[in-house]
Design a protein around this motif. Structure first.
Motif, PDB file in Angstrom:
ATOM      1  N   TRP A  82      -5.132  -1.607   7.142  1.00  0.00           N
ATOM      2  CA  TRP A  82      -4.368  -2.581   6.725  1.00  0.00           C
ATOM      3  C   TRP A  82      -3.649  -2.322   5.549  1.00  0.00           C
ATOM      4  O   TRP A  82      -2.537  -2.908   5.292  1.00  0.00           O
ATOM      5  CB  TRP A  82      -5.582  -3.846   6.214  1.00  0.00           C
ATOM      6  CG  TRP A  82      -5.831  -4.743   7.546  1.00  0.00           C
ATOM      7  CD1 TRP A  82      -6.681  -4.240   8.445  1.00  0.00           C
ATOM      8  CD2 TRP A  82      -5.454  -5.963   7.874  1.00  0.00           C
ATOM      9  NE1 TRP A  82      -6.674  -5.526   9.465  1.00  0.00           N
ATOM     10  CE2 TRP A  82      -5.914  -6.352   9.112  1.00  0.00           C
ATOM     11  CE3 TRP A  82      -4.485  -6.756   6.882  1.00  0.00           C
ATOM     12  CZ2 TRP A  82      -5.797  -7.706   9.420  1.00  0.00           C
ATOM     13  CZ3 TRP A  82      -4.246  -8.188   7.539  1.00  0.00           C
ATOM     14  CH2 TRP A  82      -4.894  -8.485   8.920  1.00  0.00           C
ATOM     15  N   ARG A  83      -4.151  -1.412   4.561  1.00  0.00           N
ATOM     16  CA  ARG A  83      -3.301  -0.949   3.456  1.00  0.00           C
ATOM     17  C   ARG A  83      -2.086  -0.187   3.935  1.00  0.00           C
ATOM     18  O   ARG A  83      -1.083  -0.486   3.281  1.00  0.00           O
ATOM     19  CB  ARG A  83      -4.339  -0.092   2.619  1.00  0.00           C
ATOM     20  CG  ARG A  83      -3.446   0.405   1.440  1.00  0.00           C
ATOM     21  CD  ARG A  83      -4.407   1.020   0.335  1.00  0.00           C
ATOM     22  NE  ARG A  83      -3.936   1.474  -0.639  1.00  0.00           N
ATOM     23  CZ  ARG A  83      -3.468   0.740  -1.750  1.00  0.00           C
ATOM     24  NH1 ARG A  83      -3.485  -0.433  -1.848  1.00  0.00           N
ATOM     25  NH2 ARG A  83      -2.837   1.401  -2.777  1.00  0.00           N
ATOM     26  N   GLU A  84      -2.069   0.539   4.905  1.00  0.00           N
ATOM     27  CA  GLU A  84      -0.885   1.277   5.152  1.00  0.00           C
ATOM     28  C   GLU A  84       0.076   0.207   5.898  1.00  0.00           C
ATOM     29  O   GLU A  84       1.381   0.435   5.508  1.00  0.00           O
ATOM     30  CB  GLU A  84      -1.494   2.263   6.730  1.00  0.00           C
ATOM     31  CG  GLU A  84      -0.095   2.938   7.143  1.00  0.00           C
ATOM     32  CD  GLU A  84      -0.467   3.604   8.435  1.00  0.00           C
ATOM     33  OE1 GLU A  84       0.265   4.882   8.660  1.00  0.00           O
ATOM     34  OE2 GLU A  84      -1.576   3.493   9.171  1.00  0.00           O
ATOM     35  N   ALA A  85      -0.427  -0.821   6.597  1.00  0.00           N
ATOM     36  CA  ALA A  85       0.578  -1.804   7.272  1.00  0.00           C
ATOM     37  C   ALA A  85       1.103  -2.698   6.088  1.00  0.00           C
ATOM     38  O   ALA A  85       2.386  -2.917   6.135  1.00  0.00           O
ATOM     39  CB  ALA A  85      -0.047  -2.640   8.203  1.00  0.00           C
ATOM     40  N   ALA A  86       0.291  -2.886   5.025  1.00  0.00           N
ATOM     41  CA  ALA A  86       0.952  -3.685   3.911  1.00  0.00           C
ATOM     42  C   ALA A  86       2.048  -2.769   3.221  1.00  0.00           C
ATOM     43  O   ALA A  86       2.854  -3.378   2.712  1.00  0.00           O
ATOM     44  CB  ALA A  86      -0.206  -4.024   2.792  1.00  0.00           C
TER      45      ALA A  86
END
Length: 283
Positions: A82-86
Motif C-alpha cells: 500500500w505504501r509503494e502504491a501511494a
C-alpha cells in the motif's frame, strides 16, 4: 554468552558438568539444541512453549507460533504494498496535484483500515435494525481491501476514507432510510441483491424477473403492502429521485476497490430494471 547461561538456568540447555574453574560443559548435541532454541525464540515463543517443543510435547505450540509470525509478515508486506502504491500515486501525479493527494494519502496511517467505513454504516443504518442484519449489511457494504493495490485504488480508498470520516450526524439524517419495519426491508433486499449478482457478473442489463420481484416485494412488505402495479409505480417514483450524493459517491469509490459487484451496483441494477418495466408499461 549471557543468553546461553540464562537458557541453561531455565533448563532449556542442560549442562553435563562444570570445569574446575566453574565453566559449564555441555554434551556435543547441545550445539544443535542451541540452534533450535535460537530459531524458536525468533518466533517470539515464550520459554515454557520452547521447553515443550524441545521435549517433543507440543507441536501445536510451534504451529501456532509459525502461524502468528506468518500473519505478522503478511500484514507487513500488505502495508508495504500500500505504501509503494501511494508513493507511485504521488510520483506519477501532476505537480499541482501532489500536495492535495499527499493530504489525502497521508491521513491513512501506516496500514489501511476500514474502521471508518464500519463506523459510517453503524451510524447510517436504522437503530431498530437487528444485530444480525446490521452485521451482515456492514460485512457486505464495506469493500475488501486489495492485497496489491494500484495507485488508483489507493486514491479511491483515501477518498472513501475522507468521505466517510467527514459525514456528520446531521448529514446522515438526510439519507438514512426511514421504514416501519427495517428488518423486513433489509432481509428482502439482501435476497434480491443476491439474485441480481449473477446478472451483474455476466454483464447483463437490468431486466424483469425473480430478482426484481423480490426487490419490490421487500419494499412492499416493509410497509405492510402487497406487490401491485400501484405499489411499483410509487416505488419507481421514489427511486427515481436517486440516492443521496454521499451514498452515490460511496458506491462509486467502493466499486473501484473491488472487482465484485457492490450492494450499490445491485441496487442500481434493480432500480433500473423497475424503471424500464414501468416505462414499457406506460408506452
Amino acid at each position: 554468552m549471557k543468553t546461553v547461561r540464562f537458557w541453561s538456568d531455565q533448563g532449556l540447555l542442560p549442562e553435563v558438568d562444570r570445569s574446575s574453574g566453574g565453566h559449564r560443559r555441555y554434551a556435543p548435541e547441545a550445539v544443535e539444541r542451541l540452534r533450535l532454541i535460537r530459531s524458536l525464540r525468533t518466533l517470539d515463543m515464550p520459554l515454557p512453549a520452547v521447553a515443550r517443543v524441545l521435549d517433543g510435547e507440543a507441536d501445536e505450540d510451534l504451529h501456532a507460533a509459525v502461524a502468528t509470525q506468518l500473519g505478522t509478515v503478511t500484514a507487513e508486506l500488505t502495508a508495504l504494498r500500500w505504501r509503494e502504491a501511494a508513493l507511485r500515486l504521488l510520483h506519477e501525479a501532476a505537480p499541482d496535484q501532489r500536495v492535495e493527494l499527499l493530504r489525502l494519502v497521508g491521513a491513512l496511517g501506516a496500514r489501511p483500515s476500514t474502521d471508518t467505513f464500519v463506523r459510517y454504516w453503524r451510524r447510517l443504518l436504522p437503530t431498530r435494525l437487528s444485530v444480525r442484519l446490521t452485521t451482515a449489511i456492514i460485512d457486505s457494504a464495506v469493500p475488501p481491501l486489495p492485497v496489491q493495490p494500484s495507485p488508483q485504488q489507493v486514491l479511491a480508498f483515501a477518498r472513501l476514507h475522507a468521505l466517510t470520516g467527514a459525514v456528520t450526524d446531521a448529514c446522515l439524517v438526510d439519507h438514512r432510510p426511514v421504514v416501519p419495519r427495517p428488518d423486513v426491508l433489509y432481509d428482502g433486499l439482501s435476497e434480491a441483491y443476491e439474485l441480481a449478482v449473477p446478472a451483474l457478473r455476466a454483464g447483463c442489463g437490468p431486466a424483469e424477473g425473480e430478482a426484481l420481484d423480490c426487490f419490490v416485494a421487500a419494499y412492499a412488505r416493509s410497509y405492510g403492502q402487497s406487490d401491485t402495479p400501484a405499489v411499483r409505480r410509487d416505488l419507481g417514483r421514489a427511486l427515481a429521485r436517486g440516492e443521496h450524493p454521499a451514498m452515490r459517491r460511496y458506491w462509486q469509490l467502493a466499486g473501484d476497490l473491488t472487482p465484485q459487484p457492490t450492494l450499490g451496483a445491485a441496487h442500481a441494477w434493480l432500480s433500473s430494471a423497475l424503471s424500464a418495466q414501468l416505462a414499457a408499461e406506460a408506452d
